[in-house]
Design a protein around this motif. Sequence first.
Motif, PDB file in Angstrom:
ATOM      1  N   THR A 136      22.028  -0.164 -12.080  1.00 19.26           N
ATOM      2  CA  THR A 136      20.726  -0.771 -11.799  1.00 19.26           C
ATOM      3  C   THR A 136      19.887   0.159 -10.936  1.00 19.26           C
ATOM      4  N   ILE A 153      21.281 -10.797 -23.071  1.00 15.77           N
ATOM      5  CA  ILE A 153      19.893 -10.648 -22.623  1.00 15.77           C
ATOM      6  C   ILE A 153      19.022 -10.118 -23.779  1.00 15.77           C
ATOM      7  N   PRO A 174      12.647  -5.919 -16.206  1.00 14.86           N
ATOM      8  CA  PRO A 174      13.081  -7.304 -15.966  1.00 14.86           C
ATOM      9  C   PRO A 174      12.790  -8.253 -17.124  1.00 14.86           C
ATOM     10  N   GLY A 182      15.610  -8.151 -19.245  1.00 18.18           N
ATOM     11  CA  GLY A 182      16.890  -8.297 -18.562  1.00 18.18           C
ATOM     12  C   GLY A 182      17.054  -9.697 -18.010  1.00 18.18           C
ATOM     13  N   TYR A 183      17.154  -9.785 -16.683  1.00 17.98           N
ATOM     14  CA  TYR A 183      17.395 -11.085 -16.036  1.00 17.98           C
ATOM     15  C   TYR A 183      16.151 -11.642 -15.354  1.00 17.98           C
ATOM     16  N   SER A 189      17.885 -13.240  -9.331  1.00 18.89           N
ATOM     17  CA  SER A 189      18.945 -12.321  -8.919  1.00 18.89           C
ATOM     18  C   SER A 189      20.282 -12.789  -9.476  1.00 18.89           C
ATOM     19  N   GLN A 190      21.060 -11.848  -9.986  1.00 17.74           N
ATOM     20  CA  GLN A 190      22.378 -12.180 -10.522  1.00 17.74           C
ATOM     21  C   GLN A 190      23.499 -11.845  -9.533  1.00 17.74           C
ATOM     22  N   ILE A 224      22.662  -6.825  -8.919  1.00 17.20           N
ATOM     23  CA  ILE A 224      21.523  -7.063  -9.821  1.00 17.20           C
ATOM     24  C   ILE A 224      20.491  -7.873  -9.044  1.00 17.20           C
TER      25      ILE A 224
END
Length: 216
Positions: A139, A165, A187, A190-191, A195-196, A200
């Motif tokens: 990341t 994703i 982003p 992505g996620y 926040s993962q 991440i």
Amino acid sequence: MATEKRERQKAARRQKIEAQQRAAKRRKTMQRTAIVVVVAIVIIVSAALLFRSKSTPATTTTVASAPVTTTTAVTTTTVATHFAPVASPSPAGTFGKPPTVIVPAGPPPTTPELSDLITGTGPGAKNGQKLTVQYVLATYSTRKVIQSSWTAQPFTLTLGAGQVIPGWDKGLVGMRVGGRRELILPPSLGYGSVSQGAGIAANDTLVFVIDLLKIS
């Protein structure tokens, strides 16, 4: 005297008849000549037209067809056109061995990026197919590797089914078995803003290097 006069009249009549006969003969000769000339002209013209029709190549008419829209790959593999090539790709390494992932210096790109580090063989992956892959994730927030399937077991997904994703569903299309692909995903692919944890962050940009082991 009367006899001589009659003889002269007869002679004059004979001369007149002979002159008429000669004139008629000339007219017939001229008519035959004219017919022969006309026939010859017709034959010559017909032969010329026939020769021209044989020597002139057939004309081909080209009918314009509707333009075909194709998807152009940004690399050697056909993928979605909204991916740009990775500006500073990671080393290609060796397929079947864990790759080295390098997060590019500078701010994260706002446009998703994709490059084939190793080009595989066979048909490209399509939506609905089951893929078996190995992957490494780094990341921008940490600038280091935070996940790797190489430490556990290969990962399996159905492409385009929303199991992963959006960047994977879009970025793995067209990939071939034996290939290694790098994806840099903003982003939105992505996620997002969630926040993962475990490296991440919210609105993080992700760097994946993925090996495609199998399509089924």
